[in-house]
Structure formats: C-alpha cells, structure tokens
Design a protein around this motif. Structure first.
Motif, PDB file in Angstrom:
ATOM      1  N   ILE A  61       0.840  -1.183   0.000  1.00  0.00           N
ATOM      2  CA  ILE A  61       0.000   0.000   0.000  1.00  0.00           C
ATOM      3  C   ILE A  61       0.882   1.243   0.000  1.00  0.00           C
ATOM      4  O   ILE A  61       1.686   1.449   0.903  1.00  0.00           O
ATOM      5  CB  ILE A  61      -0.939   0.021   1.220  1.00  0.00           C
ATOM      6  CG1 ILE A  61      -1.913  -1.165   1.160  1.00  0.00           C
ATOM      7  CG2 ILE A  61      -1.735   1.331   1.282  1.00  0.00           C
ATOM      8  CD1 ILE A  61      -2.851  -1.260   2.350  1.00  0.00           C
ATOM      9  N   PHE A  77      -3.594   5.863   0.510  1.00  0.00           N
ATOM     10  CA  PHE A  77      -5.010   5.539   0.682  1.00  0.00           C
ATOM     11  C   PHE A  77      -5.736   6.810   1.084  1.00  0.00           C
ATOM     12  O   PHE A  77      -5.135   7.779   1.539  1.00  0.00           O
ATOM     13  CB  PHE A  77      -5.210   4.450   1.744  1.00  0.00           C
ATOM     14  CG  PHE A  77      -5.022   4.928   3.153  1.00  0.00           C
ATOM     15  CD1 PHE A  77      -6.110   5.261   3.946  1.00  0.00           C
ATOM     16  CD2 PHE A  77      -3.754   5.062   3.678  1.00  0.00           C
ATOM     17  CE1 PHE A  77      -5.928   5.724   5.236  1.00  0.00           C
ATOM     18  CE2 PHE A  77      -3.572   5.521   4.971  1.00  0.00           C
ATOM     19  CZ  PHE A  77      -4.666   5.853   5.753  1.00  0.00           C
ATOM     20  N   TYR A  87     -12.658   3.219   1.050  1.00  0.00           N
ATOM     21  CA  TYR A  87     -11.347   3.848   0.860  1.00  0.00           C
ATOM     22  C   TYR A  87     -10.846   3.637  -0.561  1.00  0.00           C
ATOM     23  O   TYR A  87     -11.033   2.578  -1.158  1.00  0.00           O
ATOM     24  CB  TYR A  87     -10.310   3.234   1.825  1.00  0.00           C
ATOM     25  CG  TYR A  87     -10.721   3.267   3.267  1.00  0.00           C
ATOM     26  CD1 TYR A  87     -10.415   4.368   4.065  1.00  0.00           C
ATOM     27  CD2 TYR A  87     -11.404   2.193   3.844  1.00  0.00           C
ATOM     28  CE1 TYR A  87     -10.783   4.405   5.401  1.00  0.00           C
ATOM     29  CE2 TYR A  87     -11.779   2.234   5.178  1.00  0.00           C
ATOM     30  CZ  TYR A  87     -11.471   3.341   5.951  1.00  0.00           C
ATOM     31  OH  TYR A  87     -11.855   3.375   7.275  1.00  0.00           O
ATOM     32  N   VAL A 114      -7.501   2.895  -2.375  1.00  0.00           N
ATOM     33  CA  VAL A 114      -6.252   2.253  -1.962  1.00  0.00           C
ATOM     34  C   VAL A 114      -5.339   2.164  -3.175  1.00  0.00           C
ATOM     35  O   VAL A 114      -5.702   1.570  -4.200  1.00  0.00           O
ATOM     36  CB  VAL A 114      -6.487   0.846  -1.378  1.00  0.00           C
ATOM     37  CG1 VAL A 114      -5.162   0.208  -0.969  1.00  0.00           C
ATOM     38  CG2 VAL A 114      -7.433   0.914  -0.174  1.00  0.00           C
TER      39      VAL A 114
END
Length: 291
Positions: A246, A249, A258, A260
C-alpha cells in the motif's frame, strides 16, 4: 462532483470522479502538455509542464502567473488574494512582510501556521502570535494542551512560553491528535505517543504515514496495511493483499470506504473486499481530493 488526483511511477497523472469510478482523465489532456510533476506550493496545487506552471483555480487549471487572484487548495477550499489580504473559507488574514502562498505550513482546527526565516506565525480567531525558533526545515506544527509541538527534519521540539525544548534529535515528518487525548509524532524510524500529561512513549509499530480524516486517525504501514488505534491497541482497518504494497489511501464517500493505491494499481476497499479500479505497472504515490 468530487474529484481525486493521483499519479504513478511513470509520471502519469489522472483525475477520477467519485460518481464514475471508471472515468479517468489525464492532466496531459486537460493541459495539452506533458506534466512533469504536481506539487503543493504553499496553499496552491501547481502542475509543472514544459510550457510553464499551471495552478488549480476555482474555475479550473490556469497558467500560473503573479496575477492569479483565486485558487483552490489541496482540500478543495477556495482562497482569494485581495491586496494585502488573504481571504479564506473561515476568515480574512492581513498579510505582512511575507508570501503566504510559499510560507504556508499547516491549517488545522481553525488555526493557520506560517513559517519563514526561523519565525513561526499563528493566525487564530483574528489573533496573531509570533514565535522565534532557531529551527530549520519544519515539516509540521500542532497545538496540543496549550503547548506547541514542532516537527522538523532535525528533531521534535516543544515550544512553551518562548522556550524551546528538544524532545528528540531524530527526523520527524508528521504530528496528529487522536480522539483519545493522545498526540502522535511520526519520524523516519520512530513513532511517539504523547499523552495529555505530556508523557512520551515509543509506540511498538513501524508506520510510514499518518492520515487524519473526520476526527479519525489512520496509521499506514506499507507492508502490513492501514491501522487505527482504539485507545489501548492498534486494529487493522485495511488489510494487505498478497503481493501488494500500500503506497497511499484515502477515505471517501460512505463510511469505511477507501481509495487504496498499491504498486499494482488503484482499488476501492469497502470494509470487506477490494474492487480493482485500474491496473498499473508501477506504484501509485499520491491521492488527493481536489474538489
């Protein structure tokens, strides 16, 4: 409608509209120029192209000139310059002996912070306070329990009654408060939890980013996921998909939904599952709501 801006390693910049997740528009097509970077310049969002800079104004992207009198910041708020006054969403600031667009550091809790030449200026409820710091490269500032904490690439500092106390000499990048009365100070290799009594504890976690959204604080670990703190321990908010990292986000729309970004593309997480939106061969770095 809401719009979100993001880019990847190959310098592709995209706008995505909230109500149509499949519709993408490149900044290159909007500006009719290759976009080399998009940066925050004080309060402004500026796109750099071979034909010059463009600034996001209330009416769209326009050539960045000294005559720009209105613009939109990275939170989607409209600002206006009128003589020596800066007109914002909350109140009007009288500007003196500084360029507010380049020296702007932070706006939080109806308090504006500007930093220039070792001078920290606070504007709050039409009141101005000036602090002199022998500290360079400030990255963040926050008022916590009537004390001022300053993050810098050269350390973490406590400012109280014109006295500066060095709390750490490590590099710090962000400061945020949670809803449980704690202040969090994020460094390159450190996370401090500061209680309302001023006690400092090292948090046993390796995070790379703090994100505050509607009074909720998120902690990002690129290799483990996104976490929240319940007052005593951390909980997973966004899990990590196998073979993903990740990189960014952003909460949007309804609760527990969300954007992401990973090294493989852009997804939406709704609290239970991931929905791929667009695949990329390089990681996504930046995701911002701009309208």
């Amino acid at each position: 409608s809401e719009q979100y801006l993001f880019w990847n390693d190959t310098q592709e910049w995209f706008l995505c509209k909230n109500k149509n997740l499949q519709k993408f528009e490149t900044l290159e097509s909007l500006l009719k120029n290759p976009v080399m970077e998009v940066r925050e310049e004080g309060l402004q969002l500026v796109a750099k192209t071979p034909q010059g800079d463009f600034v996001l104004t209330a009416s769209g992207w326009e050539p960045h000139t000294q005559s720009i009198s209105s613009f939109v910041d990275n939170l989607g708020k409209e600002w206006k310059l009128q003589g020596n006054k800066l007109l914002g969403p909350q109140f009007t600031l009288d500007i003196f002996s500084m360029d507010p667009l380049k020296n702007f550091l932070k706006f939080r809790e109806e308090e504006f912070w500007f930093f220039s030449n070792s001078m920290l200026l606070s504007y709050r409820s039409d009141q101005t306070q000036t602090y002199f710091l022998k500290v360079s490269s400030l990255t963040d500032v926050i008022r916590f329990r009537d004390k001022i904490y300053c993050a810098s690439s050269r350390g973490l500092f406590l400012l109280e009654k014109d006295q500066v106390e060095t709390l750490s000499k490590e590099s710090f990048i962000a400061l945020e408060k949670d809803s449980f009365g704690n202040l969090w100070a994020l460094g390159d290799r450190t996370l401090f939890q500061i209680s309302k009594e001023g006690e400092i504890q090292n948090a046993p976690a390796n995070f790379t980013k703090l994100v505050k959204h509607e009074n909720k604080l998120y902690f990002l670990n690129s290799y483990r996921g996104v976490f929240t703190f319940d007052g005593s321990q951390f909980h997973t908010e966004i899990p990590l998909l196998p073979n993903h990292q990740i990189t960014t986000f952003l909460p949007f729309g309804k609760e527990n939904t969300y954007w992401v970004g990973t090294q493989r593309g852009l997804m939406v997480y709704d609290g239970s599952r991931f929905s791929p939106i667009r695949a990329f061969s390089s990681k996504i770095h930046l995701l911002k709501k701009i309208k």
